[in-house]
Design an enzyme around this catalytic site. Sequence first.
Site, PDB file in Angstrom:
ATOM      1  CB  CYS A  30      -3.497   3.198  -1.654  1.00 17.79           C
ATOM      2  SG  CYS A  30      -4.646   4.489  -1.282  1.00 17.79           S
ATOM      3  CG  HIS A  61      -1.912   0.940   1.418  1.00 19.28           C
ATOM      4  ND1 HIS A  61      -1.691   2.229   1.810  1.00 19.28           N
ATOM      5  CD2 HIS A  61      -3.245   0.829   1.228  1.00 19.28           C
ATOM      6  CE1 HIS A  61      -2.844   2.879   1.861  1.00 19.28           C
ATOM      7  NE2 HIS A  61      -3.803   2.043   1.506  1.00 19.28           N
ATOM      8  CE  LYS A  72      -7.471  -0.586   6.149  1.00 21.52           C
ATOM      9  NZ  LYS A  72      -8.208  -0.082   4.993  1.00 21.52           N
ATOM     10  CG  ASP A 117       0.109  -2.901   6.432  1.00 23.09           C
ATOM     11  OD1 ASP A 117      -0.865  -3.098   7.190  1.00 23.09           O
ATOM     12  OD2 ASP A 117       0.041  -2.195   5.405  1.00 23.09           O
ATOM     13  CD  GLN A 125      -6.986  -4.787   3.674  1.00 19.53           C
ATOM     14  OE1 GLN A 125      -7.944  -5.543   3.820  1.00 19.53           O
ATOM     15  NE2 GLN A 125      -7.131  -3.491   3.495  1.00 19.53           N
TER      16      GLN A 125
END
Length: 409
Positions: free
Chosen positions: A367, A126, A229, A203, A206
């Site tokens: 992104c 991202h 999220k 990260d 997700q």
Amino acid sequence: MLTEEILNIEKIRADFPILSRKVNGHPLIYFDNAATSQTPKQVVDAIVNYYEFHNSNVHRGVHQISQEATDMIENARDIIKEHFNAKKREEIIFTKGTTEGINLIANGFSAILQKGDEIIISALEHHSNIVPWQILCEKTGAKLKVIPITQEGKLDMAAFEKLFSNKTKLVFVAHVSNALGTINPVKEIIAKAHQHGAAVLLDGAQATPHMKVDLQQLDADFYVASAHKMYGPTGIGMLYGKEEWLNKLPPYQAGGEMIDQVTLEKSTYAPLPHKFEAGTPNICGAIAFGEAINYINNIGLDNIAAYEEELLKYATEKLQEIEGLKIYGTSANKAAVISFNIESLHPYDIGSIIDKLGIAVRTGHHCTQPIMDYYQIPGTVRASFAFYNTKKEIDNFVKAVKRAKTMLL
Ligand code: PLP
């Protein structure tokens, strides 16, 4: 097989009032969960309860309500610590979200990196995982190296191994790709990086809504995520860092809450986690984040993962029946995200038509412009699923995509 009946999806859906509203005259089908997931009543109730009965500033107040608010935010920290199996509660820092967590680490490493040191990121990232490292490299003279991807949208692990040198200090990858859904082999990445003496930041934006993450088992040095999220509110997230690393890094922001002693000549810093939490925190957000995690755990992340996998398989099969439709990101190990295009149709046009039918998907580069450059496309249509979605919604979505195709071609 976990069916909608076994999970009792109808009952779960009743927790999300937004799912029963209409958009453009049609029942809402919300397939933009990778951007922001919906918030159940239980989490909204926690927000209302906080503001109606416990609103106060934390950590400094001697009065009852301030102590209640302090207990509530610190309880949320404990929920997060337990959920991710961090070793210590001090290793959990509240942030605005994933982006702020990454910037906090990039800022910290600007005090550690020397000219010529190297950072490895991946081509799947991202933008919020690319730009902070480019700025860090500009500031420090460090060098950015990139793990390439394959046509399936997987990391090229053979190429990854060749990127290490004795100057590699940090490896940074997404646990799960937001644009393609690929679940990266993070355990292998961490083990390799540690063999070379490099720290690893993952990260988890997700990954955390879809799977159980055990930080001690993974042995990641840093991990970041966003509550919005994970069925929580916007503007709150978490950074996990191993205690020894967080002690080594300088504060990110300065102000109240993060100090120990202040004189006009010099200040000393508060111990973890407050060293990284300058100013009044997002108290209500943190409390609601904890409540969102309780909500997920009541359903069970293993149940969520199994059901979403079923949705992914079902939607993939149905979409593939559409002639000319191409799916980007075909790794066998994938989260419930489908990115696709149909022949030369612009993703925006498909997204706009199905929006008129009440279906929310994301269109564009998500992104992740380097991924779009790799596939030489302007963007994709991205449908991303959550545990409250159903096969019937997928049927209606596929019907709508077919209709858009007929209208546009
Ligand atoms: N990383 C990934 C993989 C994402 O999908 C996103 C948001 O879509 C981010 C980082 C940024 O998250 P936030 O905007 O919550 O900081």
